[in-house]
Design a protein around this motif. Sequence first.
Motif, PDB file in Angstrom:
ATOM      1  N   LEU A  46      46.484  14.030 -18.777  1.00 44.58           N
ATOM      2  CA  LEU A  46      46.032  15.439 -18.269  1.00 44.58           C
ATOM      3  C   LEU A  46      47.968  16.308 -17.999  1.00 44.58           C
ATOM      4  N   MET A  77      44.571   8.963 -18.049  1.00 46.96           N
ATOM      5  CA  MET A  77      42.915   8.949 -16.619  1.00 46.96           C
ATOM      6  C   MET A  77      42.709   6.995 -16.518  1.00 46.96           C
ATOM      7  N   ARG A 136      48.349  14.010 -11.619  1.00 49.49           N
ATOM      8  CA  ARG A 136      47.695  12.966 -11.497  1.00 49.49           C
ATOM      9  C   ARG A 136      48.309  11.802 -12.520  1.00 49.49           C
ATOM     10  N   GLY A 149      39.072  16.510 -17.562  1.00 51.45           N
ATOM     11  CA  GLY A 149      39.169  14.373 -15.983  1.00 51.45           C
ATOM     12  C   GLY A 149      37.956  14.363 -15.367  1.00 51.45           C
TER      13      GLY A 149
END
Length: 330
Positions: free
Chosen positions: A42, A247, A243, A28
């Motif tokens: 992730l 991303m 998360r 990340g």
Amino acid sequence: MKTKFTKETYLYWYELMLLLRRFEEKTGQLYGMQKIRGFCHLYIGQEAIAAGAMTATKPEDKFITAYRDHALAIAKGISAKACMAEMYGKATGCSKGKGGSMHFFSKEHNFFGGHGIVGAQIGTGAGLALAEQYQGTDNVVLCFFGDGAARQGMLHETFNMAMTWKLPVIFICENNMYAMGTSVERTSNVLDIYKLADAYEMPADSIDGMSCEAVHEGVDRAVKRARENGGPTLLEIKTYRYRGHSMSDPAKYRTKEELEEYKQKDPINQVLAVIQKNNWATEAEIEAINDRVKAEVEECVQFAEESPWPSDDELLKDVYAQQDYPFIVD
């Protein structure tokens, strides 16, 4: 504290999950630095699934998954160096730098992807199981997919065929509750995904995905059934990603309170607590594991940084299995 698992198993789980967590955290960070490009998903928070599945299977068993694949690939034996190099797009990557984050692969380690098409690996996973059955092995296939992929038609066609042919495949739905960003409650009338198996009279179970012990036990039961020609199983392993989906996902569809609630169940902390409660490792020994993991992650980044880019003549290689495929044109 009594436990049915050994000291060695807990220490294995701890070091493996810590490696997966630190690798993903570094991933990340590197993505934010634009060292890694493209899509990136992730596994942070879901490590108990990889750890529990590993101790319930043997090296010859096949794993196949979707694009949240880094952790399962490393757990299956692909080196952190080869995985990081792949995300960098380097020639030393596990897919020669051609696949990137979503397309890790290693026939040597019986890891068959890394698939970017939602649900595509479900049919391919059953195909791998058919090959094992045809060749007369006792190997099984673990086919991982997310709760979003449970909406795909591929799942239903594959479930029907897998049950008809009694294929040695364990379908594992890693239910982290939100697919890309929409909750299960908003996308399905069936909230307990494992109940989808009922339509095919397939054995199924719901598993706590924040517990290595529960994952191991659930996978172990399904694996034994498959090895004894009992056919497939659907496991809904309920987990949580800390998360966003990728991303680029700010994860505004959930509350901070919900996230913190799941962090209280963190699988790494749970395993470490058992180790400490049983005095299976000193503080110095735990620190040595932490240092070893930190060094491995640092080494994999350095390896990726220093590795060469693929050469131009690699462009059309590995596209077709047949080297002299007649329809390739300049």
